[in-house]
Design a protein around this motif. Sequence first.
Motif, PDB file in Angstrom:
ATOM      1  N   SER A 172       1.655   1.219  -0.395  1.00  0.00           N
ATOM      2  CA  SER A 172       2.340   1.594  -1.457  1.00  0.00           C
ATOM      3  C   SER A 172       3.806   1.162  -1.154  1.00  0.00           C
ATOM      4  CB  SER A 172       2.547   2.959  -1.904  1.00  0.00           C
ATOM      5  OG  SER A 172       3.677   3.274  -2.893  1.00  0.00           O
ATOM      6  N   PHE A 173       4.207  -0.351  -1.421  1.00  0.00           N
ATOM      7  CA  PHE A 173       5.619  -0.744  -1.037  1.00  0.00           C
ATOM      8  C   PHE A 173       6.651  -0.004  -1.715  1.00  0.00           C
ATOM      9  CE2 PHE A 173       2.602  -4.223  -0.002  1.00  0.00           C
ATOM     10  CZ  PHE A 173       3.032  -4.838   1.250  1.00  0.00           C
ATOM     11  N   SER A 174       6.520   0.348  -2.912  1.00  0.00           N
ATOM     12  CA  SER A 174       7.607   0.851  -3.557  1.00  0.00           C
ATOM     13  C   SER A 174       7.945   2.358  -2.817  1.00  0.00           C
ATOM     14  CB  SER A 174       7.436   0.912  -4.808  1.00  0.00           C
ATOM     15  OG  SER A 174       6.169   1.613  -5.416  1.00  0.00           O
ATOM     16  N   SER A 175       7.191   2.956  -2.009  1.00  0.00           N
ATOM     17  CA  SER A 175       7.381   4.404  -1.507  1.00  0.00           C
ATOM     18  C   SER A 175       8.293   4.273  -0.485  1.00  0.00           C
ATOM     19  CB  SER A 175       6.133   5.009  -1.009  1.00  0.00           C
ATOM     20  OG  SER A 175       5.169   4.894  -2.193  1.00  0.00           O
ATOM     21  N   PHE A 176       8.664   2.967   0.185  1.00  0.00           N
ATOM     22  CA  PHE A 176       9.596   2.656   1.213  1.00  0.00           C
ATOM     23  C   PHE A 176      10.745   2.327   0.982  1.00  0.00           C
ATOM     24  CE2 PHE A 176       5.250   3.425   2.725  1.00  0.00           C
ATOM     25  CZ  PHE A 176       5.144   4.458   3.573  1.00  0.00           C
ATOM     26  N   PRO A 177      11.660   2.711   0.297  1.00  0.00           N
ATOM     27  CA  PRO A 177      12.636   2.165   0.152  1.00  0.00           C
ATOM     28  C   PRO A 177      14.084   1.964   1.237  1.00  0.00           C
ATOM     29  CG  PRO A 177      12.932   4.121  -0.885  1.00  0.00           C
ATOM     30  CD  PRO A 177      11.575   3.966  -0.477  1.00  0.00           C
ATOM     31  N   HIS A 178      13.587   2.720   2.308  1.00  0.00           N
ATOM     32  CA  HIS A 178      14.578   2.643   3.458  1.00  0.00           C
ATOM     33  C   HIS A 178      13.976   1.817   4.573  1.00  0.00           C
ATOM     34  CE1 HIS A 178      17.442   5.440   1.743  1.00  0.00           C
ATOM     35  NE2 HIS A 178      16.197   5.924   1.065  1.00  0.00           N
ATOM     36  N   LEU A 179      12.946   1.274   4.507  1.00  0.00           N
ATOM     37  CA  LEU A 179      12.124   0.482   5.320  1.00  0.00           C
ATOM     38  C   LEU A 179      13.057  -0.876   6.117  1.00  0.00           C
ATOM     39  CD1 LEU A 179       9.528   0.972   7.104  1.00  0.00           C
ATOM     40  CD2 LEU A 179       8.735  -0.573   5.770  1.00  0.00           C
ATOM     41  N   GLY A 180      13.338  -0.670   7.107  1.00  0.00           N
ATOM     42  CA  GLY A 180      14.140  -1.843   7.905  1.00  0.00           C
ATOM     43  C   GLY A 180      13.064  -2.794   8.750  1.00  0.00           C
ATOM     44  N   TYR A 181      12.067  -2.024   9.240  1.00  0.00           N
ATOM     45  CA  TYR A 181      11.317  -2.613  10.127  1.00  0.00           C
ATOM     46  C   TYR A 181       9.932  -2.605   9.953  1.00  0.00           C
ATOM     47  CZ  TYR A 181      15.618  -3.081  12.876  1.00  0.00           C
ATOM     48  OH  TYR A 181      16.871  -3.047  13.266  1.00  0.00           O
ATOM     49  N   LEU A 182       9.065  -3.669   9.782  1.00  0.00           N
ATOM     50  CA  LEU A 182       7.680  -3.568   9.551  1.00  0.00           C
ATOM     51  C   LEU A 182       7.000  -4.528  10.406  1.00  0.00           C
ATOM     52  CD1 LEU A 182       5.072  -2.405   7.951  1.00  0.00           C
ATOM     53  CD2 LEU A 182       5.583  -4.238   6.367  1.00  0.00           C
ATOM     54  N   ASP A 183       6.365  -4.082  11.567  1.00  0.00           N
ATOM     55  CA  ASP A 183       5.916  -4.786  12.549  1.00  0.00           C
ATOM     56  C   ASP A 183       4.317  -4.386  12.613  1.00  0.00           C
ATOM     57  OD1 ASP A 183       5.181  -6.356  14.833  1.00  0.00           O
ATOM     58  OD2 ASP A 183       6.915  -5.576  15.938  1.00  0.00           O
ATOM     59  N   LEU A 184       3.625  -5.251  12.260  1.00  0.00           N
ATOM     60  CA  LEU A 184       2.087  -5.222  12.273  1.00  0.00           C
ATOM     61  C   LEU A 184       1.361  -6.099  13.138  1.00  0.00           C
ATOM     62  CD1 LEU A 184       1.504  -4.677   8.525  1.00  0.00           C
ATOM     63  CD2 LEU A 184       1.883  -2.780  10.238  1.00  0.00           C
ATOM     64  N   ARG A 185       2.283  -6.989  13.803  1.00  0.00           N
ATOM     65  CA  ARG A 185       1.916  -8.026  14.569  1.00  0.00           C
ATOM     66  C   ARG A 185       0.598  -7.716  15.668  1.00  0.00           C
ATOM     67  NH1 ARG A 185       7.027 -10.175  17.439  1.00  0.00           N
ATOM     68  NH2 ARG A 185       7.440  -7.855  17.562  1.00  0.00           N
ATOM     69  N   ILE A 186      -0.355  -8.733  15.925  1.00  0.00           N
ATOM     70  CA  ILE A 186      -1.410  -8.419  16.749  1.00  0.00           C
ATOM     71  C   ILE A 186      -2.280  -7.456  16.341  1.00  0.00           C
ATOM     72  CG2 ILE A 186      -2.022  -8.643  19.349  1.00  0.00           C
ATOM     73  CD1 ILE A 186       1.064  -9.053  19.740  1.00  0.00           C
ATOM     74  N   ASN A 187      -3.031  -7.554  15.126  1.00  0.00           N
ATOM     75  CA  ASN A 187      -4.064  -6.504  14.732  1.00  0.00           C
ATOM     76  C   ASN A 187      -5.165  -7.351  13.953  1.00  0.00           C
ATOM     77  OD1 ASN A 187      -3.276  -3.643  15.062  1.00  0.00           O
ATOM     78  ND2 ASN A 187      -1.324  -4.515  14.579  1.00  0.00           N
ATOM     79  N   GLN A 188      -5.863  -6.933  13.144  1.00  0.00           N
ATOM     80  CA  GLN A 188      -6.977  -7.884  12.396  1.00  0.00           C
ATOM     81  C   GLN A 188      -6.657  -7.563  11.001  1.00  0.00           C
ATOM     82  OE1 GLN A 188     -10.795  -7.505  14.301  1.00  0.00           O
ATOM     83  NE2 GLN A 188      -9.755  -6.635  16.001  1.00  0.00           N
ATOM     84  N   PHE A 189      -5.436  -7.494  10.589  1.00  0.00           N
ATOM     85  CA  PHE A 189      -5.181  -7.453   9.115  1.00  0.00           C
ATOM     86  C   PHE A 189      -5.783  -8.680   8.310  1.00  0.00           C
ATOM     87  CE2 PHE A 189      -2.203  -4.140  10.559  1.00  0.00           C
ATOM     88  CZ  PHE A 189      -2.718  -3.073   9.735  1.00  0.00           C
ATOM     89  N   PHE A 190      -6.215  -8.363   6.998  1.00  0.00           N
ATOM     90  CA  PHE A 190      -6.658  -9.490   6.573  1.00  0.00           C
ATOM     91  C   PHE A 190      -6.385  -9.559   4.963  1.00  0.00           C
ATOM     92  CE2 PHE A 190     -10.242  -7.797   4.538  1.00  0.00           C
ATOM     93  CZ  PHE A 190     -10.658  -6.608   5.118  1.00  0.00           C
ATOM     94  N   GLY A 191      -6.746 -10.557   4.074  1.00  0.00           N
ATOM     95  CA  GLY A 191      -6.230 -10.353   2.854  1.00  0.00           C
ATOM     96  C   GLY A 191      -5.115 -11.132   2.466  1.00  0.00           C
ATOM     97  N   ILE A 192      -4.505 -10.864   1.096  1.00  0.00           N
ATOM     98  CA  ILE A 192      -3.073 -11.622   0.719  1.00  0.00           C
ATOM     99  C   ILE A 192      -2.034 -10.807   1.274  1.00  0.00           C
ATOM    100  CG2 ILE A 192      -4.314 -12.771  -1.044  1.00  0.00           C
ATOM    101  CD1 ILE A 192      -2.731 -10.448  -2.739  1.00  0.00           C
ATOM    102  N   ILE A 193      -1.087 -11.219   1.418  1.00  0.00           N
ATOM    103  CA  ILE A 193       0.391 -10.469   1.379  1.00  0.00           C
ATOM    104  C   ILE A 193       0.748 -10.217   0.105  1.00  0.00           C
ATOM    105  CG2 ILE A 193       2.830 -10.623   2.304  1.00  0.00           C
ATOM    106  CD1 ILE A 193       1.727 -12.806   4.167  1.00  0.00           C
ATOM    107  N   PRO A 194       0.799  -9.019  -0.351  1.00  0.00           N
ATOM    108  CA  PRO A 194       0.892  -8.718  -2.029  1.00  0.00           C
ATOM    109  C   PRO A 194       2.263  -9.031  -2.482  1.00  0.00           C
ATOM    110  CG  PRO A 194      -0.289  -6.864  -0.757  1.00  0.00           C
ATOM    111  CD  PRO A 194       0.363  -7.837   0.404  1.00  0.00           C
ATOM    112  N   PRO A 195       2.591  -9.571  -3.713  1.00  0.00           N
ATOM    113  CA  PRO A 195       3.751  -9.721  -4.056  1.00  0.00           C
ATOM    114  C   PRO A 195       4.944  -8.473  -4.115  1.00  0.00           C
ATOM    115  CG  PRO A 195       1.911  -9.973  -5.902  1.00  0.00           C
ATOM    116  CD  PRO A 195       1.503  -9.568  -4.441  1.00  0.00           C
TER     117      PRO A 195
END
Length: 353
Positions: A101-124
């Motif tokens: 839920s992107f809209s739940s994190f209005p203060h998020l400065g860093y999102l680091d999900l590198r080196i995992n097995q995430f798949f699917g689209i990058i949501p708008p």
Amino acid sequence: MVSPKLKNNLVIFSLVFLILFPILDFPLIVSCDSTEEAHALLKWKTSLQNQNGSLLPSWTLNNPTKISPCTWFGIHCNHAGRVNSINLTSAGLKGTLHDFSFSSFPHLGYLDLRINQFFGIIPPQIGNLSMLKFLGLSFNQFSGSIPPEIGYLTHLKLLSFSKNQLSGFIPHEIGRLSSLNGLNLYSNFLKGSIPPSLGNLTSLIYIDIGNNLLSGSIPNEVGNLKSLSDLRLDNNTLSGSIPLSLGNLTKLGTLYLHTNALFGSIPYEIGNLKSLSDLQLSYNTLNGSIPFSLGNLTNLAILYIGINALSGSIPNEIGNLKSLLDLRLDNNTLSGSIPLSLGNLTKLVTLYL
Ligand SMILES: *[C@@H]1O[C@H](CO)[C@@H](O)[C@H](O)[C@H]1NC(C)=O
Ligand SMILES: *[C@@H]1O[C@H](CO)[C@@H](O)[C@H](O)[C@H]1NC(C)=O
Ligand SMILES: *[C@@H]1O[C@H](CO)[C@@H](O)[C@H](O)[C@H]1NC(C)=O
Ligand SMILES: *[C@@H]1O[C@H](CO)[C@@H](O)[C@H](O)[C@H]1NC(C)=O
């Protein structure tokens, strides 16, 4: 001068503020917001899998009277108790961003999900993370195209999507990320041309969009990026000639244009790039003669201009490049004799003529 009355009001205001702030603001407002953040993270967690069994064991509502995600693995909060960093790099996670839920994190400065097995689209909806400074999705299996909403992330300093399966065009909205220092889209399936709007991003220091399916010519506007120290456009199908404007990038240390379909001559202006230490133009169809201005690039350690259609003789000035370790001019149609000045290149380890 501050009047005594105003002074009194200020004192009273300060006292009221000091007394009320900890009592009202903290427990009521803050815990409500971080409760929403905690629930959003837990909802996302239920959609994920972990390769090694235990999935984010610290992400749990262990204390129902004070629900806060701030102590959870990979989560950091600001002093007001709001999530400002989610760092799950190398956590063995598999899943999508569909339930994030992107809209739940209005203060998020860093999102680091590198080196995992995430798949699917990058949501708008990623465009809702309006405070984001770092977005690292590299080394996953994200697919689909880069959403144009990325252009809303105007505080971004680093965008790293390398080593995924992203396809489609690089959105021209990327030209709105005026704070960007680093852009890494290396090794995806991006096609179409490099958007000229990239030339707006004058804070860029690092660009790597190598190993994609990009075509068209290199936009002149890239020559506006005067802070660039590293420009990598190699392993695409870029055509046209090397823009003269690249001669403006006097801070460049690394320039990779190799393995493309570039033609025309190597611009004389490349000789302005006095900081260059690594210049790779091999595997193109560059023609004309080797400009003697290359002899100005005295910091060069690597010079690859082999496997092109260069003609004429090897300029004497190449003998000025005393830092060269690796010089490759092979597979061209060069003529004339080998200049004696090459004998000055005492650090040379590899020489292909
Ligand atoms: C996330 O954590 C890793 C490993 O602990 C670290 O190397 C990386 O810099 C962190 N990412 C950010 C954006 O701080
Ligand atoms: C899960 O596995 C990855 C890769 O095998 C490893 O790097 C990571 O530390 C593990 N994580 C946990 C939480 O055990
Ligand atoms: C933010 O989220 C809302 C609803 O979740 C959505 O309607 C809106 O388009 C999003 N904004 C951006 C910039 O993606
Ligand atoms: C960026 O560059 C494009 C094309 O060079 C231009 O039309 C646009 O006005 C610029 N500004 C922004 C904020 O995108």
